[in-house]
Design an enzyme around this catalytic site. Structure first.
Site, PDB file in Angstrom:
ATOM      1  CG  ASN A   1      -3.019  -1.296 -12.454  1.00 19.75           C
ATOM      2  OD1 ASN A   1      -2.483  -0.955 -11.621  1.00 19.75           O
ATOM      3  ND2 ASN A   1      -2.128  -1.695 -13.875  1.00 19.75           N
TER       4      ASN A   1
ATOM      5  CD  GLU B   1       5.238   2.905  -8.652  1.00 25.19           C
ATOM      6  OE1 GLU B   1       4.429   1.929  -8.503  1.00 25.19           O
ATOM      7  OE2 GLU B   1       6.129   1.283  -8.678  1.00 25.19           O
TER       8      GLU B   1
ATOM      9  CG  ASP C   1       0.189  -4.610 -16.803  1.00 24.68           C
ATOM     10  OD1 ASP C   1      -0.726  -4.674 -15.981  1.00 24.68           O
ATOM     11  OD2 ASP C   1       0.814  -5.859 -16.094  1.00 24.68           O
TER      12      ASP C   1
ATOM     13  CD  GLU D   1      -3.379  -6.280 -24.318  1.00 19.26           C
ATOM     14  OE1 GLU D   1      -2.624  -6.882 -24.326  1.00 19.26           O
ATOM     15  OE2 GLU D   1      -4.558  -6.032 -25.274  1.00 19.26           O
TER      16      GLU D   1
ATOM     17  CG  LEU E   1     -10.130  -6.025 -12.269  1.00 20.24           C
ATOM     18  CD1 LEU E   1     -10.079  -4.115 -12.371  1.00 20.24           C
ATOM     19  CD2 LEU E   1     -10.701  -6.518 -10.373  1.00 20.24           C
TER      20      LEU E   1
ATOM     21  N   GLY F   1       0.652  -1.168   0.498  1.00 16.83           N
ATOM     22  CA  GLY F   1      -0.104   0.564   0.077  1.00 16.83           C
ATOM     23  C   GLY F   1       1.202   1.442   0.291  1.00 16.83           C
TER      24      GLY F   1
ATOM     25  CG  ASN G   1       1.772   3.200  -6.120  1.00 16.69           C
ATOM     26  OD1 ASN G   1       2.389   3.884  -6.611  1.00 16.69           O
ATOM     27  ND2 ASN G   1       2.499   1.925  -5.687  1.00 16.69           N
TER      28      ASN G   1
ATOM     29  CG  HIS H   1       2.730  -2.107 -15.136  1.00 11.46           C
ATOM     30  ND1 HIS H   1       2.434  -3.475 -14.442  1.00 11.46           N
ATOM     31  CD2 HIS H   1       3.668  -2.099 -15.992  1.00 11.46           C
ATOM     32  CE1 HIS H   1       3.186  -4.353 -14.789  1.00 11.46           C
ATOM     33  NE2 HIS H   1       4.623  -3.218 -16.144  1.00 11.46           N
TER      34      HIS H   1
ATOM     35  NE  ARG I   1     -10.718 -14.452 -12.206  1.00 11.35           N
ATOM     36  CZ  ARG I   1     -10.010 -13.946 -10.950  1.00 11.35           C
ATOM     37  NH1 ARG I   1      -9.200 -12.745 -11.252  1.00 11.35           N
ATOM     38  NH2 ARG I   1      -8.835 -15.063 -11.587  1.00 11.35           N
TER      39      ARG I   1
HETATM   40  C1  GRF Z   1       3.901  -1.233  -6.841  1.00 13.29           C
HETATM   41  O1  GRF Z   1       5.033  -1.556  -7.943  1.00 13.29           O
HETATM   42  C2  GRF Z   1       2.037  -1.083  -8.149  1.00 13.29           C
HETATM   43  O2  GRF Z   1       3.334  -0.065  -9.530  1.00 13.29           O
HETATM   44  C3  GRF Z   1       1.740  -2.740  -8.469  1.00 13.29           C
HETATM   45  O3  GRF Z   1       2.331  -3.380  -7.797  1.00 13.29           O
HETATM   46  C4  GRF Z   1       3.502  -2.063  -6.697  1.00 13.29           C
HETATM   47  C5  GRF Z   1       2.267  -1.947  -5.676  1.00 13.29           C
HETATM   48  O4  GRF Z   1       3.077  -1.297  -4.370  1.00 13.29           O
HETATM   49  N1  GRF Z   1       0.986  -2.750  -9.913  1.00 13.29           N
HETATM   50  P1  GRF Z   1       2.308  -1.033  -3.909  1.00 13.29           P
HETATM   51  O5  GRF Z   1       1.205  -1.807  -2.229  1.00 13.29           O
HETATM   52  O6  GRF Z   1       1.862   0.175  -3.304  1.00 13.29           O
HETATM   53  O7  GRF Z   1       3.888  -0.858  -2.093  1.00 13.29           O
END
Ligand code: GRF
Length: 222
Positions: free
Chosen positions: A109, A176, A147, A145, A95, A14, A16, A111, A67
């Site tokens: 999202n 990020e 990413d 699709e 998803l 978590g 991000n 990535h 799902r």
């Molecule tokens: C991040 O590198 C994000 O880009 C990817 O998963 C990771 C999640 O990290 N999708 P966090 O849980 O936000 O620390």
């Protein structure tokens, strides 16, 4: 103006989520976190949500037969919280097309690569094995699709000769934490327009210089 209500979906650490929490703490930030959902009980990100006093739910995919049933529970919780934008932040479940269609243009999202390169998992190991000189991260709208989908913003970071996957991941992660709150801000400000496969961000220009790696000073003035 009303702040855009975010639903943040996590599975783990978590960090991000934390960057969004910190951004939204500023009164002038145009979005707020309405709900945090983890599919993993005990995810570290849930502690971050609790510390910030945010509404949170654990919706464990193992509690559902299918799902679609799991995703219906997600959608119900997000709808009840009047979420206007769903932010995937390290959410480790694929998803269905149905979920993606339901949240079309309201689902983003992050990535840890410069998409469309290095989709999927174990990104940093594959980046190092490929020998590319830059990696980075991408915030994008979600399409069926994995990413893929219109790119809102990317940050490039250099790959250093001495990097291992952990050191590279840490450098990318810092980027990020800069770009996710920024992308959400732009969406909330109504600057982001999807034009087919591409995104236009009103009022935000491309930088004037490039980067070179290896390079004496890292800059490439064009
Ligand atoms: C991040 O590198 C994000 O880009 C990817 O998963 C990771 C999640 O990290 N999708 P966090 O849980 O936000 O620390």
């Amino acid at each position: 103006m009303a702040r855009l209500r975010l639903g943040v979906l996590i599975s783990g650490r978590g960090s991000n989520l934390q960057s969004l929490i910190e951004a939204a703490a500023a009164p002038a930030y145009p979005a707020e976190i309405a709900l945090v959902i983890s599919n993993e009980p005990g995810a570290k990100g849930l502690e971050r949500a609790a510390a910030a006093g945010l509404a949170q739910r654990t919706i464990d995919h193992r509690d559902f037969d299918s799902r679609p049933a799991f995703e219906s529970a997600l959608t119900a919780a997000l709808t009840e919280a009047e979420v206007g934008l769903v932010c995937l932040a390290g959410f480790m479940r694929l998803l269905t097309d149905r979920f993606v269609a339901h949240w079309d243009r309201r689902l983003v999202n992050i990535h840890p690569s410069l998409l469309p390169a290095f989709k999927g998992i174990h990104v940093h190991e594959r980046v190092l094995a490929a020998g590319v000189r830059f990696s980075g991260c991408t915030v994008h709208y979600v399409v069926p699709e994995m990413d893929s989908g219109p790119i809102i913003v990317q940050a490039a970071v250099p790959v250093a000769g001495a990097d291992d996957a952990d050191s590279l991941a840490a450098r990318v992660l810092k980027a990020e934490h800069r770009i996710y709150p920024l992308a959400v801000r732009w969406i909330a400000e109504g600057r982001v327009r999807i034009e087919g496969e591409r995104v236009a961000v009103d009022g935000i220009a491309a930088p004037r210089s490039g980067l070179m790696n290896p390079s004496d000073d890292g800059r490439l003035v064009l």
